[in-house]
Design a protein around this motif. Sequence first.
Motif, PDB file in Angstrom:
ATOM      1  N   LYS A 129     -11.932   3.171  -3.287  1.00 32.18           N
ATOM      2  CA  LYS A 129     -13.483   2.864  -2.588  1.00 32.18           C
ATOM      3  C   LYS A 129     -14.533   3.727  -3.257  1.00 32.18           C
ATOM      4  O   LYS A 129     -15.157   4.089  -2.502  1.00 32.18           O
ATOM      5  CB  LYS A 129     -13.015   3.072  -1.027  1.00 32.18           C
ATOM      6  CG  LYS A 129     -11.815   2.452  -0.461  1.00 32.18           C
ATOM      7  CD  LYS A 129     -11.921   2.460   1.101  1.00 32.18           C
ATOM      8  CE  LYS A 129     -10.875   1.647   1.637  1.00 32.18           C
ATOM      9  NZ  LYS A 129      -9.522   2.042   1.417  1.00 32.18           N
ATOM     10  N   GLN A 179      -1.456  -1.467  11.819  1.00 29.62           N
ATOM     11  CA  GLN A 179      -2.901  -1.716  12.309  1.00 29.62           C
ATOM     12  C   GLN A 179      -2.756  -2.668  13.403  1.00 29.62           C
ATOM     13  O   GLN A 179      -4.173  -3.102  14.078  1.00 29.62           O
ATOM     14  CB  GLN A 179      -4.160  -1.933  11.474  1.00 29.62           C
ATOM     15  CG  GLN A 179      -4.212  -0.562  10.483  1.00 29.62           C
ATOM     16  CD  GLN A 179      -5.199  -0.649   9.390  1.00 29.62           C
ATOM     17  OE1 GLN A 179      -6.243  -0.897   9.911  1.00 29.62           O
ATOM     18  NE2 GLN A 179      -4.864  -0.673   8.196  1.00 29.62           N
ATOM     19  N   LYS A 200      -0.837  -1.160  -4.425  1.00 31.64           N
ATOM     20  CA  LYS A 200      -2.048  -0.675  -4.089  1.00 31.64           C
ATOM     21  C   LYS A 200      -1.818   0.807  -3.931  1.00 31.64           C
ATOM     22  O   LYS A 200      -1.006   1.278  -3.069  1.00 31.64           O
ATOM     23  CB  LYS A 200      -2.839  -0.947  -3.009  1.00 31.64           C
ATOM     24  CG  LYS A 200      -4.113  -0.418  -2.962  1.00 31.64           C
ATOM     25  CD  LYS A 200      -4.835  -1.470  -1.767  1.00 31.64           C
ATOM     26  CE  LYS A 200      -4.558  -0.768  -0.497  1.00 31.64           C
ATOM     27  NZ  LYS A 200      -4.956   0.546  -0.310  1.00 31.64           N
ATOM     28  N   VAL A 226     -12.167  -7.104  -0.269  1.00 30.75           N
ATOM     29  CA  VAL A 226     -11.212  -6.661   0.706  1.00 30.75           C
ATOM     30  C   VAL A 226     -11.627  -7.229   1.776  1.00 30.75           C
ATOM     31  O   VAL A 226     -12.939  -6.876   2.293  1.00 30.75           O
ATOM     32  CB  VAL A 226     -11.017  -5.064   0.584  1.00 30.75           C
ATOM     33  CG1 VAL A 226      -9.927  -4.619   1.484  1.00 30.75           C
ATOM     34  CG2 VAL A 226     -10.689  -4.568  -0.696  1.00 30.75           C
ATOM     35  N   ASP A 267      -7.022   1.988  -5.093  1.00 29.65           N
ATOM     36  CA  ASP A 267      -7.981   1.901  -3.901  1.00 29.65           C
ATOM     37  C   ASP A 267      -8.690   3.381  -3.754  1.00 29.65           C
ATOM     38  O   ASP A 267      -8.356   4.122  -3.111  1.00 29.65           O
ATOM     39  CB  ASP A 267      -7.064   1.645  -2.633  1.00 29.65           C
ATOM     40  CG  ASP A 267      -8.129   1.371  -1.420  1.00 29.65           C
ATOM     41  OD1 ASP A 267      -9.173   1.463  -1.768  1.00 29.65           O
ATOM     42  OD2 ASP A 267      -7.373   1.076  -0.434  1.00 29.65           O
ATOM     43  N   PRO A 319      -5.876  -5.966   4.333  1.00 32.13           N
ATOM     44  CA  PRO A 319      -5.217  -5.092   5.052  1.00 32.13           C
ATOM     45  C   PRO A 319      -5.014  -5.189   6.658  1.00 32.13           C
ATOM     46  O   PRO A 319      -6.140  -5.707   7.095  1.00 32.13           O
ATOM     47  CB  PRO A 319      -5.835  -3.677   4.533  1.00 32.13           C
ATOM     48  CG  PRO A 319      -7.166  -3.851   4.171  1.00 32.13           C
ATOM     49  CD  PRO A 319      -7.023  -5.437   3.881  1.00 32.13           C
ATOM     50  N   ALA A 322       0.909  -1.311  -0.012  1.00 34.03           N
ATOM     51  CA  ALA A 322      -0.140  -0.064   0.003  1.00 34.03           C
ATOM     52  C   ALA A 322       0.866   1.203  -0.101  1.00 34.03           C
ATOM     53  O   ALA A 322       1.585   1.506   1.058  1.00 34.03           O
ATOM     54  CB  ALA A 322      -1.039   0.068   1.194  1.00 34.03           C
ATOM     55  N   ILE A 327       0.354  -4.463   2.973  1.00 36.30           N
ATOM     56  CA  ILE A 327       1.162  -3.885   3.977  1.00 36.30           C
ATOM     57  C   ILE A 327       1.559  -2.634   3.526  1.00 36.30           C
ATOM     58  O   ILE A 327       2.193  -2.424   2.429  1.00 36.30           O
ATOM     59  CB  ILE A 327       2.497  -4.673   4.523  1.00 36.30           C
ATOM     60  CG1 ILE A 327       1.839  -5.965   4.936  1.00 36.30           C
ATOM     61  CG2 ILE A 327       3.219  -4.174   5.462  1.00 36.30           C
ATOM     62  CD1 ILE A 327       2.938  -7.143   4.927  1.00 36.30           C
ATOM     63  N   GLY A 328       1.336  -1.614   4.292  1.00 40.34           N
ATOM     64  CA  GLY A 328       1.607  -0.040   3.910  1.00 40.34           C
ATOM     65  C   GLY A 328       2.724   0.285   4.793  1.00 40.34           C
ATOM     66  O   GLY A 328       4.032   0.403   4.694  1.00 40.34           O
ATOM     67  N   ARG A 329       2.286   1.200   5.897  1.00 42.32           N
ATOM     68  CA  ARG A 329       3.107   1.824   6.796  1.00 42.32           C
ATOM     69  C   ARG A 329       4.425   0.896   7.262  1.00 42.32           C
ATOM     70  O   ARG A 329       5.364   1.763   7.398  1.00 42.32           O
ATOM     71  CB  ARG A 329       2.383   2.381   7.872  1.00 42.32           C
ATOM     72  CG  ARG A 329       1.638   3.706   7.361  1.00 42.32           C
ATOM     73  CD  ARG A 329       0.573   4.128   8.578  1.00 42.32           C
ATOM     74  NE  ARG A 329      -0.528   3.063   8.535  1.00 42.32           N
ATOM     75  CZ  ARG A 329      -1.442   3.022   9.343  1.00 42.32           C
ATOM     76  NH1 ARG A 329      -1.542   4.067  10.342  1.00 42.32           N
ATOM     77  NH2 ARG A 329      -2.517   2.145   9.378  1.00 42.32           N
ATOM     78  N   GLU A 385     -15.694  -5.694   4.828  1.00 42.74           N
ATOM     79  CA  GLU A 385     -15.603  -5.189   5.996  1.00 42.74           C
ATOM     80  C   GLU A 385     -14.345  -4.528   6.038  1.00 42.74           C
ATOM     81  O   GLU A 385     -13.064  -5.216   5.835  1.00 42.74           O
ATOM     82  CB  GLU A 385     -15.697  -6.358   7.086  1.00 42.74           C
ATOM     83  CG  GLU A 385     -15.754  -5.823   8.328  1.00 42.74           C
ATOM     84  CD  GLU A 385     -15.838  -7.064   9.367  1.00 42.74           C
ATOM     85  OE1 GLU A 385     -16.795  -7.929   8.955  1.00 42.74           O
ATOM     86  OE2 GLU A 385     -15.264  -6.986  10.365  1.00 42.74           O
ATOM     87  N   MET A 386     -14.305  -3.361   6.446  1.00 40.78           N
ATOM     88  CA  MET A 386     -12.852  -2.525   6.566  1.00 40.78           C
ATOM     89  C   MET A 386     -12.099  -2.981   7.916  1.00 40.78           C
ATOM     90  O   MET A 386     -12.671  -3.568   8.573  1.00 40.78           O
ATOM     91  CB  MET A 386     -12.912  -1.086   6.392  1.00 40.78           C
ATOM     92  CG  MET A 386     -13.553  -0.692   5.193  1.00 40.78           C
ATOM     93  SD  MET A 386     -13.813   1.234   4.954  1.00 40.78           S
ATOM     94  CE  MET A 386     -12.109   1.559   4.969  1.00 40.78           C
ATOM     95  N   SER A 387     -10.607  -2.520   7.881  1.00 40.40           N
ATOM     96  CA  SER A 387      -9.950  -2.979   9.144  1.00 40.40           C
ATOM     97  C   SER A 387      -9.790  -2.462  10.227  1.00 40.40           C
ATOM     98  O   SER A 387      -9.348  -2.701  11.368  1.00 40.40           O
ATOM     99  CB  SER A 387      -8.445  -3.526   8.336  1.00 40.40           C
ATOM    100  OG  SER A 387      -8.043  -2.113   7.990  1.00 40.40           O
ATOM    101  N   ASP A 400       0.779   4.389   0.309  1.00 42.89           N
ATOM    102  CA  ASP A 400       0.227   5.750   0.588  1.00 42.89           C
ATOM    103  C   ASP A 400       1.110   6.890   0.948  1.00 42.89           C
ATOM    104  O   ASP A 400       0.948   7.648   1.842  1.00 42.89           O
ATOM    105  CB  ASP A 400      -0.695   5.494   1.633  1.00 42.89           C
ATOM    106  CG  ASP A 400      -1.816   4.496   1.361  1.00 42.89           C
ATOM    107  OD1 ASP A 400      -2.270   4.607   0.080  1.00 42.89           O
ATOM    108  OD2 ASP A 400      -2.291   3.576   2.158  1.00 42.89           O
TER     109      ASP A 400
HETATM  110  O1  C5P Z   1      -0.414   1.324   6.397  1.00 40.79           O
HETATM  111  P1  C5P Z   1      -1.274   0.216   6.424  1.00 40.79           P
HETATM  112  O2  C5P Z   1      -0.598  -1.130   6.199  1.00 40.79           O
HETATM  113  O3  C5P Z   1      -2.269   0.026   7.600  1.00 40.79           O
HETATM  114  O4  C5P Z   1      -2.111   0.208   4.997  1.00 40.79           O
HETATM  115  C1  C5P Z   1      -3.187  -0.377   4.930  1.00 40.79           C
HETATM  116  C2  C5P Z   1      -4.009   0.027   3.399  1.00 40.79           C
HETATM  117  O5  C5P Z   1      -5.269  -0.669   3.120  1.00 40.79           O
HETATM  118  C3  C5P Z   1      -4.293   1.495   3.567  1.00 40.79           C
HETATM  119  O6  C5P Z   1      -3.929   1.959   2.088  1.00 40.79           O
HETATM  120  C4  C5P Z   1      -5.936   1.652   3.747  1.00 40.79           C
HETATM  121  O7  C5P Z   1      -6.328   2.894   3.312  1.00 40.79           O
HETATM  122  C5  C5P Z   1      -6.276   0.220   3.081  1.00 40.79           C
HETATM  123  N1  C5P Z   1      -7.366  -0.395   3.466  1.00 40.79           N
HETATM  124  C6  C5P Z   1      -7.448  -0.650   4.910  1.00 40.79           C
HETATM  125  N2  C5P Z   1      -8.715  -1.264   5.289  1.00 40.79           N
HETATM  126  C7  C5P Z   1      -9.708  -1.660   4.299  1.00 40.79           C
HETATM  127  C8  C5P Z   1      -9.429  -1.351   3.080  1.00 40.79           C
HETATM  128  C9  C5P Z   1      -8.188  -0.515   2.556  1.00 40.79           C
HETATM  129  O8  C5P Z   1      -6.631  -0.495   5.797  1.00 40.79           O
HETATM  130  N3  C5P Z   1     -10.566  -2.350   4.515  1.00 40.79           N
END
Ligand code: C5P
Length: 211
Positions: free
Chosen positions: A57, A168, A27, A139, A55, A163, A3, A187-189, A109-111, A5
């Motif tokens: 959304k 997180q 992503k 997702v 992404d 994610p 990810a 995996i982003g940050r 479902e978001m994370s 970002d």
């Molecule tokens: O930095 P991190 O690893 O938390 O990044 C997670 C990525 O996944 C971010 O781009 C966030 O916007 C995205 N995302 C998420 N939960 C979701 C959908 C997308 O964290 N359900």
Amino acid sequence: MLALDVLDEKNALKIAEETCEYIDSIKIGYPLVLGTDLKIIEKIKNLTGKEVICDFKVADIPSTNEKIAELTLNYADGIICQGFVGKDSVSAILNIARKKNKKVIVVTEMSHPGATEYLKNVANDMADMAKNLKVDGIVAPSTRVERLKELKKIVGDLFIISPGVGAQGGDLKEVLNVLDENDYVIIGRAIYESENPKESAKNYKMQISTF
Ligand code: C5P
């Protein structure tokens, strides 16, 4: 799936180039596209040879969703849309994507913690809808492994992008116990904010490939 970002082109391209041998897909979302423009996708793809998923959304009425999908999929390999807007809105994106041979991935479902307030209650229905429409993937959260398991059971052979590992707090091993080889851990940050993104990506890749 990285990810990416970050907000500026120079940083994005540097991290993408450094990490690309350890990742399968990239992503990007509003942070990078609003910080630059859609042409960043071409630059990332040319530099890394990896697919780029947008992404955004997307969550609008069908005719607006169509316009967003058309513009995005002129560049990206796939687009992420929200499922809660209903099957007409998701179908509008899917029609465009199929013409362009691109992927559609539906958020169930978001994370983050707030997703348990509203989204969680309807996530199973959205997963069902995604399966019936034959989109490419969904997702689903790495932060709630029980839910990840349940959603995977519903969508069967659709792939999952998940994610929540890293920043997180999701546990990679628990998540890998649920996912299979067609799925992706996002995996982003934990990569792009680490002191050495290349090493961090390499480390995650090693844990995933030796699991
Ligand atoms: O930095 P991190 O690893 O938390 O990044 C997670 C990525 O996944 C971010 O781009 C966030 O916007 C995205 N995302 C998420 N939960 C979701 C959908 C997308 O964290 N359900």
